[in-house]
Enzyme design. Structure first.
Site, PDB file in Angstrom:
ATOM      1  N   ASN A 208      12.215   7.762  -6.414  1.00 13.96           N
ATOM      2  CA  ASN A 208      10.898   7.770  -5.780  1.00 13.96           C
ATOM      3  C   ASN A 208      10.836   8.961  -4.835  1.00 13.96           C
ATOM      4  O   ASN A 208      11.310   8.903  -3.705  1.00 13.96           O
ATOM      5  CB  ASN A 208      10.693   6.459  -5.028  1.00 13.96           C
ATOM      6  CG  ASN A 208       9.293   6.300  -4.454  1.00 13.96           C
ATOM      7  OD1 ASN A 208       8.495   7.233  -4.484  1.00 13.96           O
ATOM      8  ND2 ASN A 208       8.996   5.124  -3.931  1.00 13.96           N
TER       9      ASN A 208
ATOM     10  N   ARG B 271       8.991   7.822 -10.195  1.00 10.69           N
ATOM     11  CA  ARG B 271       7.602   7.650  -9.757  1.00 10.69           C
ATOM     12  C   ARG B 271       6.907   8.997  -9.822  1.00 10.69           C
ATOM     13  O   ARG B 271       7.347   9.973  -9.223  1.00 10.69           O
ATOM     14  CB  ARG B 271       7.551   7.117  -8.329  1.00 10.69           C
ATOM     15  CG  ARG B 271       6.142   7.156  -7.717  1.00 10.69           C
ATOM     16  CD  ARG B 271       6.149   6.614  -6.297  1.00 10.69           C
ATOM     17  NE  ARG B 271       4.909   6.892  -5.599  1.00 10.69           N
ATOM     18  CZ  ARG B 271       4.755   7.808  -4.646  1.00 10.69           C
ATOM     19  NH1 ARG B 271       5.794   8.545  -4.279  1.00 10.69           N
ATOM     20  NH2 ARG B 271       3.587   8.006  -4.071  1.00 10.69           N
TER      21      ARG B 271
ATOM     22  N   HIS C 228      -1.147   4.945  -5.209  1.00 10.47           N
ATOM     23  CA  HIS C 228      -0.348   3.815  -4.703  1.00 10.47           C
ATOM     24  C   HIS C 228      -0.272   2.679  -5.720  1.00 10.47           C
ATOM     25  O   HIS C 228      -0.033   1.520  -5.360  1.00 10.47           O
ATOM     26  CB  HIS C 228      -0.921   3.272  -3.377  1.00 10.47           C
ATOM     27  CG  HIS C 228      -0.630   4.133  -2.189  1.00 10.47           C
ATOM     28  ND1 HIS C 228      -1.541   4.306  -1.155  1.00 10.47           N
ATOM     29  CD2 HIS C 228       0.453   4.890  -1.860  1.00 10.47           C
ATOM     30  CE1 HIS C 228      -1.036   5.115  -0.248  1.00 10.47           C
ATOM     31  NE2 HIS C 228       0.179   5.475  -0.655  1.00 10.47           N
TER      32      HIS C 228
ATOM     33  N   ARG D 236      -3.252  13.404   6.921  1.00 11.49           N
ATOM     34  CA  ARG D 236      -4.334  13.691   5.971  1.00 11.49           C
ATOM     35  C   ARG D 236      -5.668  13.194   6.514  1.00 11.49           C
ATOM     36  O   ARG D 236      -5.748  12.134   7.120  1.00 11.49           O
ATOM     37  CB  ARG D 236      -4.046  13.041   4.616  1.00 11.49           C
ATOM     38  CG  ARG D 236      -2.856  13.618   3.896  1.00 11.49           C
ATOM     39  CD  ARG D 236      -2.578  12.854   2.618  1.00 11.49           C
ATOM     40  NE  ARG D 236      -1.233  12.272   2.619  1.00 11.49           N
ATOM     41  CZ  ARG D 236      -0.776  11.446   1.707  1.00 11.49           C
ATOM     42  NH1 ARG D 236      -1.553  11.068   0.706  1.00 11.49           N
ATOM     43  NH2 ARG D 236       0.444  10.973   1.780  1.00 11.49           N
TER      44      ARG D 236
ATOM     45  N   GLU E  57       8.426  -0.257  -4.195  1.00 11.40           N
ATOM     46  CA  GLU E  57       8.092   0.636  -5.307  1.00 11.40           C
ATOM     47  C   GLU E  57       9.288   0.868  -6.214  1.00 11.40           C
ATOM     48  O   GLU E  57       9.136   0.979  -7.435  1.00 11.40           O
ATOM     49  CB  GLU E  57       7.585   1.973  -4.761  1.00 11.40           C
ATOM     50  CG  GLU E  57       6.212   1.890  -4.121  1.00 11.40           C
ATOM     51  CD  GLU E  57       5.777   3.209  -3.522  1.00 11.40           C
ATOM     52  OE1 GLU E  57       4.578   3.519  -3.590  1.00 11.40           O
ATOM     53  OE2 GLU E  57       6.642   3.927  -2.979  1.00 11.40           O
TER      54      GLU E  57
END
Length: 424
Positions: A16, A120, A207, A268, A408
């Protein structure tokens, strides 16, 4: 290995990669999937890179609430099981990090016991499911890299490194966008000339691996009726987004064409007026790349507070620094507004889930986000929220509000296993 008849109990390595970090985990395809190793290689691009390693199941390393780009202290490996600090070289980029990680893994585990490596990938464009990595896919990913310029090239560096070092080891790409691939057409469409939609320019959503895990975990702990209800999932970390689910399907999400869109985040900006971008470009003489850097790395909590992208630091400062207080207030306002909007999309909410570093660990932020949402049937229990209980709503709340840890890496391993037919 014959992929048509994979071994029972085989292990999968989940990779990941982030903008300055690589998290990885080894899972055994037992029933259920069992994690045997977890690691986090952080501060890539810095002279203070670190590798934290933990053995066993559910022993998470690192803190996802914190921005991995903060660097201090000597470069080291912190192996908690062995309680040892081992010096490592500075890692200039993800290619160097991949070479270092592969060298370390080859000594730490039996690589011949791996059935596959799952990666990922933030963006999958038109892909709607995990895909076996081959030369054609690698070429395609390079072609679509401009869609996620800060993510895909780094992930590709890892794929290339594994292909060079372990050419016979199958690799699988697991796409964050795949979960949202079948959103309703209206939720995907952008209000720009139709010819761009025909070229694949649309709202993708991100996501997705985290949202898929949260839905599956909710079904495991609360049952299918709850998991198939009207859900709003709040993945709040340095990157932040919301997703609206009905019957287990994504019907809308806050991130759109890129991971920079939607909610205000750590660095962001989230959604901005296109007119503002034109104005800033003209006023400041900014290039496209400079605008991208402004919106991706200088905005959000960091930009408004002028201090930090770390919620914990801002909470400590807010009593004496009005900039920190305003940054947190704006973040909570934007998330609250997003939840209200998704309640309208869904026609009401049955369950609200907080996850991610901020969502899991910042009780004051959860409380402020939910304050004012009583009209939707959301009533928080202050005591449960303060201690981070699994359910933080009151017994009388019409909406069940939960706090859940995402995983994840486990979702990458499971997706990889399904793609290759591994039998747990």
């Amino acid at each position: 290995m014959n992929l048509a008849d994979p071994p029972h109990g085989a292990q999968v390595l989940a990779i990941n990669s982030g903008s300055s970090s690589i998290r990885f985990a080894v899972y055994a395809s037992a029933a259920p999937w069992r994690r045997v190793l977890f690691g986090s290689l952080e501060r890539i691009g810095s002279v203070a890179a670190t590798l934290t390693v933990e053995h066993g199941d559910r022993a998470h390393a690192g803190d996802p609430a914190r921005d991995n780009d903060h660097a201090d202290g000597p470069t080291s490996i912190r192996t908690r099981a062995a309680v040892a600090d081992i010096a490592v070289p500075a890692l200039a980029d993800h290619s160097a990090a991949a070479e270092f990680l592969l060298g370390w893994l080859s000594k730490a585990i039996d690589m011949s016991g791996l059935a596959a490596v799952g990666h990922r990938l933030v963006h999958g464009f038109r892909h709607s499911a995990p895909v076996h990595v081959d030369a054609a896919l690698r070429a395609e990913l390079r072609e679509i890299s401009p869609l996620a310029p800060e993510h895909l090239p780094r992930a590709l560096a890892l794929i290339d490194a594994f292909a060079q070092r372990c050419p016979a080891l199958p690799q699988v790409a697991c796409f964050d966008t795949a979960f949202h691939h079948n959103m309703p057409a209206l939720a995907q469409r952008l209000p720009i000339p139709r010819r761009f939609d025909a070229a694949g320019v649309r709202r993708f959503g991100f996501h997705g691996l985290s949202y898929a895990y949260l839905h599956d975990e909710l079904e495991r702990i609360a049952g299918a009726d709850v998991a198939d209800g009207q859900l709003v999932l709040a993945q709040l970390g340095n990157g932040a987004s919301l997703a609206a689910l009905s019957m287990g399907r994504s019907v809308d999400t806050s991130m759109g064409f890129s991971p920079n869109s939607g909610l205000m985040m750590g660095t962001r900006s989230g959604d901005l007026d296109p007119g503002l971008m034109a104005y800033l470009a003209a006023r400041e003489g900014l290039s496209t790349a400079q605008l991208q850097n402004l919106c991706s790395h200088q905005s959000g909590l960091l930009g408004v507070s002028e201090t930090s992208a770390d919620v914990r630091e801002l909470l400590a400062l807010e009593a004496t620094d009005p900039r920190a207080a305003e940054a947190l207030a704006l973040f909570c306002y934007r998330v609250r507004k997003g939840i209200g909007g998704f309640a309208a999309v869904l026609g009401g909410i049955d369950t609200l889930v907080f996850s991610g570093g901020i969502g899991e660990h910042a009780a004051p932020i959860r409380g402020r986000i939910c304050s004012g949402l009583q009209f939707l049937g959301i009533e928080l229990c202050a005591e449960r929220n303060a201690r981070g209980a699994a359910v933080i709503s009151t017994d009388d709340s019409r909406v069940c509000v939960r706090v859940m840890r995402t995983d994840e890496e486990q979702m990458i391993a499971r997706s990889t296993g399904r793609a290759l037919g591994l039998r747990p």
